[in-house]
Design an enzyme around this catalytic site. Structure first.
Site, mmCIF file in Angstrom:
data_model
loop_
_atom_site.group_PDB
_atom_site.id
_atom_site.type_symbol
_atom_site.label_atom_id
_atom_site.label_comp_id
_atom_site.label_asym_id
_atom_site.label_seq_id
_atom_site.Cartn_x
_atom_site.Cartn_y
_atom_site.Cartn_z
ATOM 1 N N LYS A 54 0.859 -1.190 0.000
ATOM 2 C CA LYS A 54 0.000 0.000 0.000
ATOM 3 C C LYS A 54 0.892 1.235 0.000
ATOM 4 O O LYS A 54 1.694 1.429 0.910
ATOM 5 C CB LYS A 54 -0.895 -0.005 1.244
ATOM 6 C CG LYS A 54 -1.653 1.310 1.495
ATOM 7 C CD LYS A 54 -2.560 1.234 2.727
ATOM 8 C CE LYS A 54 -3.213 2.591 3.032
ATOM 9 N NZ LYS A 54 -4.067 2.556 4.236
ATOM 10 N N ASP A 65 -2.884 10.170 3.429
ATOM 11 C CA ASP A 65 -4.268 9.733 3.609
ATOM 12 C C ASP A 65 -5.039 10.772 4.424
ATOM 13 O O ASP A 65 -4.951 10.806 5.654
ATOM 14 C CB ASP A 65 -4.282 8.369 4.323
ATOM 15 C CG ASP A 65 -5.702 7.834 4.510
ATOM 16 O OD1 ASP A 65 -6.638 8.397 3.905
ATOM 17 O OD2 ASP A 65 -5.858 6.843 5.256
ATOM 18 N N LYS A 108 -10.583 12.731 7.740
ATOM 19 C CA LYS A 108 -10.098 12.432 9.092
ATOM 20 C C LYS A 108 -10.081 13.714 9.929
ATOM 21 O O LYS A 108 -9.963 14.806 9.384
ATOM 22 C CB LYS A 108 -8.656 11.896 9.022
ATOM 23 C CG LYS A 108 -8.510 10.502 8.469
ATOM 24 C CD LYS A 108 -7.051 10.079 8.481
ATOM 25 C CE LYS A 108 -6.853 8.698 7.865
ATOM 26 N NZ LYS A 108 -7.424 7.602 8.656
ATOM 27 N N GLU A 132 -9.400 3.290 2.131
ATOM 28 C CA GLU A 132 -8.865 3.339 0.771
ATOM 29 C C GLU A 132 -7.758 2.320 0.523
ATOM 30 O O GLU A 132 -7.532 1.903 -0.614
ATOM 31 C CB GLU A 132 -8.342 4.751 0.461
ATOM 32 C CG GLU A 132 -6.902 5.051 0.916
ATOM 33 C CD GLU A 132 -6.706 5.004 2.429
ATOM 34 O OE1 GLU A 132 -7.703 5.083 3.163
ATOM 35 O OE2 GLU A 132 -5.547 4.874 2.868
ATOM 36 N N ASP A 152 1.449 6.523 5.401
ATOM 37 C CA ASP A 152 0.509 5.517 4.918
ATOM 38 C C ASP A 152 1.022 4.774 3.682
ATOM 39 O O ASP A 152 0.311 3.971 3.089
ATOM 40 C CB ASP A 152 -0.844 6.192 4.635
ATOM 41 C CG ASP A 152 -2.022 5.277 4.913
ATOM 42 O OD1 ASP A 152 -1.826 4.257 5.600
ATOM 43 O OD2 ASP A 152 -3.128 5.587 4.427
ATOM 44 N N ASP A 180 -12.354 6.626 3.593
ATOM 45 C CA ASP A 180 -11.122 6.477 4.370
ATOM 46 C C ASP A 180 -10.635 5.022 4.397
ATOM 47 O O ASP A 180 -9.527 4.742 4.834
ATOM 48 C CB ASP A 180 -11.351 7.000 5.797
ATOM 49 C CG ASP A 180 -10.054 7.294 6.527
ATOM 50 O OD1 ASP A 180 -8.993 7.253 5.892
ATOM 51 O OD2 ASP A 180 -10.124 7.565 7.749
ATOM 52 N N ARG A 216 -7.488 -0.846 1.270
ATOM 53 C CA ARG A 216 -7.968 -2.134 0.744
ATOM 54 C C ARG A 216 -8.371 -1.998 -0.721
ATOM 55 O O ARG A 216 -8.332 -2.969 -1.470
ATOM 56 C CB ARG A 216 -9.110 -2.657 1.613
ATOM 57 C CG ARG A 216 -10.334 -1.800 1.627
ATOM 58 C CD ARG A 216 -11.248 -2.069 2.812
ATOM 59 N NE ARG A 216 -10.695 -1.528 4.060
ATOM 60 C CZ ARG A 216 -11.282 -1.656 5.250
ATOM 61 N NH1 ARG A 216 -12.419 -2.315 5.367
ATOM 62 N NH2 ARG A 216 -10.734 -1.130 6.328
#
Ligand code: BES
Ligand code: MN
Ligand code: ZN
Length: 516
Positions: free
Chosen positions: A283, A288, A295, A367, A306, A365, A369
Site C-alpha cells: 500500500k 491519507d 479524518k 482506501e 501511509d 477512508d 484495501r
C-alpha cells in the site's frame, strides 16, 4: 557506515571504543518468595581474562548488571589497547538470541552517536544460533541504530558512526584468510549490511512528508533504486491504470491532483525455477486525508506514513536484488494520495475492481484495501503463485495489538509456515489474526458484491477478508503494520519515527522459498 572484520584478542584491538555485551546469569531460585529480588549475576558474553579484569570495578559497583540495553562507558580501560570500553547489557543469559544482539549493538551505536565517536569495534558474543548469526545481526542492529529522522533540521549534525569493526575469535581463521569461517563471516557481514541498509532505505522513504514524496516521486525513487541494483522497473500512470480497468485503485486516485503510480519491480534471476513466483504488494498512500470521509485534524500529519507497506516492498526488493536468492519475485506498489475534492469518490459510489467484483464505497477512508484489491489481483495476472502484502491498513489492528506486534493474516498454512520461519530470522514481531468466513458477512452489500467497510467490530479482520476476495485461492499473507510502522518513542536501539517494519521479514520470507 563501513564495516570490516578482523580476528584479534580483545586486549589487542586498537579502536576508539571496544564494545562488549554483558549477560545476567541469575536464575529465579526455586520456591523463592515472590517478593524476593533476585540478585543479578553479570558476566561478559565474551570470555577473556583481560576484559574481565577491566570491568571488575564496574561489576562490583553494580554499574554493570547485564540488564537489557543499559550501557556503561569506561575510558582508558586497564590492560586493553582500546581507548574506551563500552559494556552493553543484553538481558538474561537464558533468553539471549539474535534479537537481543541486534538491540544491544544498536544501543551501543546510539550511546556513541551523541558523543561524536566515529568508530567502534564489536566483540562477537557466543550465541546459541551461531557466530554467523551474531555477526549478521550486529551489523543489522548497528546500521538501523545509526539512522536518525532529522533530515530537514538546519542544525542537523552528522553524528553517524563511520566505521564498525567486527572482532571475531582469533581461532576463526579470519586473519589468515584461509580458514573456512573467514568467508562465512565476511558473508554474514555483507548480508547484515544489505539488510540493514535496505531497512534504512525504507525508513528514509517513510520519513518523507507528502509534499516531498508524491506518488510520482515515490515511483522515481523506486526506479532509481532498481537501476542501481539491476532490477527491471515499470512505472504506470493514470491512463494505464484506467486502461487495465483498475477501478478500485483509480477510485482512490481520482480525487487527487497528483497522479497515481503503479510501480512494478521485477527480480528474475537466471537459473531460478519457473515457480514459485512471489508477489510482494504494498500500500503506497503517500498521504491519507480520508478523502470525503475526512479524518480529524488532530494527528493527521502522521498519515504521510501511509505508504509504509509500499516502502517496505521497495526496501525488500533492493535487498533481494543484492542477496540474489534463486527465486522469482515481483514487487508491486500502488501509490496514490487519498484526497477530498470535486473529483473525489463519495460514500455510496459503486466501483468495479480489475477482477470484476463490484464494491460499494461506505467510507472513503477505507482506501488502502481498494488500492490493494487491484494490486493483488494484478499480481495474479502477472503469474504470481504466492502473494504477500503489507499495509498500514487499519486503526483496528492498532487497537487489537498496540505497538508491540504487527498483524499477520494467512489463507494458507504452508505459506504461513514460511513466514514464521522468516520471523525466527528477522526478529520482527507479528501476531496472527483470524480470517474466518463470518467476517465476510459483515461486508456484504445490498447494491454491490461487497462494501469497503464492515462496521465497528473486528475491523482488522473485515479489512483482511475484503482483500481475500481478490486473492481467491492463491496462497497469501497479509501484514497489517498500522501500529508498528511509526514509532512514537525513542528506544535505546532505534530512533523514534519510521521503523522499517516488515523489510527484514519480507527478505527472509523470500529467501525461505529458495530451492523449494
Ligand atoms: N491508513 C489508515 C489506517 C490507520 C489508522 C493507520 C490509524 C494508522 C493509524 C486507513 O486508511 C484507514 O483510514 N482506515 C480506517 C478504516 C475504517 C474507515 C473502516 C480506520 O482504520 O479507521
Ligand atoms: Mn484511510
Ligand atoms: Zn490509509
Amino acid at each position: 557506515m563501513d564495516t570490516r572484520l578482523i580476528a584479534a584478542n580483545p586486549a589487542e584491538v586498537d579502536t576508539e571504543c571496544l564494545v562488549v555485551f554483558a549477560l545476567d546469569h541469575s536464575v529465579k531460585s526455586q520456591g523463592g518468595n515472590i517478593n524476593s529480588k533476585e540478585k543479578p549475576e553479570p558476566r561478559l558474553a565474551v570470555k577473556d581474562a583481560a576484559l574481565e579484569k577491566a570491568v571488575a570495578d564496574l561489576v562490583s559497583s553494580s554499574e554493570v548488571t547485564g540488564k537489557a540495553f543499559e550501557t556503561a562507558l569506561l575510558h582508558r580501560p586497564q590492560g586493553l589497547k582500546a581507548k574506551r570500553l563500552l559494556v552493553v547489557g543484553a538481558g538474561k543469559a537464558k533468553s539471549f538470541t539474535h534479537a537481543e544482539v541486534r538491540k544491544a549493538a544498536g544501543s551501543a551505536i546510539r550511546a556513541l552517536k551523541p558523543r561524536a565517536i566515529k568508530s567502534c569495534a564489536f566483540l562477537v558474543p557466543d550465541l546459541a544460533s551461531g557466530t554467523e548469526d551474531a555477526v549478521r545481526t550486529i551489523v543489522e542492529g548497528a546500521l538501523v541504530a545509526d539512522f536518525d529522522p532529522d533530515t530537514y533540521r538546519s542544525d542537523r549534525k552528522d553524528l553517524s558512526v563511520r566505521e564498525i569493526t567486527v572482532v571475531a575469535d582469533v581461532g576463526s581463521g579470519v586473519g589468515s584468510g584461509v580458514g573456512s569461517d573467514s568467508g562465512k563471516l565476511q558473508n554474514a557481514i555483507t548480508m547484515g549490511r544489505i539488510i540493514g541498509e535496505s531497512q534504512n532505505f525504507t525508513r528514509e522513504l517513510v520519513n518523507e512528508p507528502s509534499n516531498r514524496l508524491t506518488p510520482t516521486m515515490l515511483g522515481d525513487r523506486a526506479k532509481k533504486m532498481c537501476d542501481a541494483v539491476g532490477l527491471k522497473c515499470e512505472l504506470m500512470g493514470p491512463d494505464k491504470i484506467k486502461e487495465m480497468k483498475m477501478g478500485a485503485f483509480w477510485s482512490v486516485a481520482q480525487g487527487s491532483d497528483e497522479e497515481p503510480r503503479l510501480i512494478v519491480m521485477r527480480y528474475e534471476p537466471q537459473g531460478a525455477p519457473e515457480k514459485p513466483v512471489l508477489g510482494l504488494v504494498g500500500k503506497g498512500i503517500t498521504f491519507d486525508t480520508g478523502g470525503i470521509s475526512i479524518k480529524p485534524a488532530d494527528g493527521m500529519e502522521k498519515m504521510k506514513y501511509d505508504m509504509a507497506g509500499g516502502a517496505a516492498m521497495i526496501g525488500a526488493m533492493r535487498a533481494i536484488a543484492l542477496l540474489k536468492p534463486k527465486v522469482k519475485v515481483i514487487g508491486i506498489v500502488c501509490a496514490s494520495e487519498n484526497m477530498p475534492s470535486g473529483k473525489a469518490q463519495k460514500p455510496g459510489d459503486v466501483q468495479i475492481a480489475m477482477s470484476g467484483k463490484s464494491i460499494e464505497i461506505i467510507n472513503t477512508d477505507a482506501e488502502g484495501r481498494l488500492v490493494l484489491a487491484d494490486g493483488l489481483y494484478y499480481a495474479r495476472t502477472l503469474g504470481c503463485t504466492h502473494l504477500i502484502d503489507a499495509a498500514t491498513l487499519t486503526g483496528a489492528c492498532v487497537v487489537a495489538l498496540g505497538y508491540a506486534n504487527a498483524g499477520v493474516f494467512a489463507n494458507d498454512e504452508d505459506a504461513y509456515q514460511h513466514f514464521t520461519q522468516a520471523l525466527q530470522r528477522s526478529g520482527e514481531k507479528f501476531w496472527r489474526l483470524p480470517l474466518d468466513a463470518e467476517y465476510l458477512d459483515q461486508i456484504r452489500s445490498n447494491i454491490a458484491d461487497i462494501m469497503n467497510t464492515g462496521g465497528r467490530w473486528g475491523g482488522a479482520s473485515t479489512a483482511a477478508v475484503f482483500l481475500k476476495e481478490f486473492v481467491d485461492d492463491t496462497p497469501w499473507l497479509h501484514l497489517d503494520i498500522a501500529g508498528t510502522a511509526w514509532m512514537e518513542e525513542n528506544k535505546s536501539w532505534i530512533a523514534k519515527g519510521p521503523s522499517g517494519i516488515g523489510v527484514r521479514s519480507l527478505i527472509e520470507f523470500v529467501r525461505s522459498f529458495e530451492g523449494k
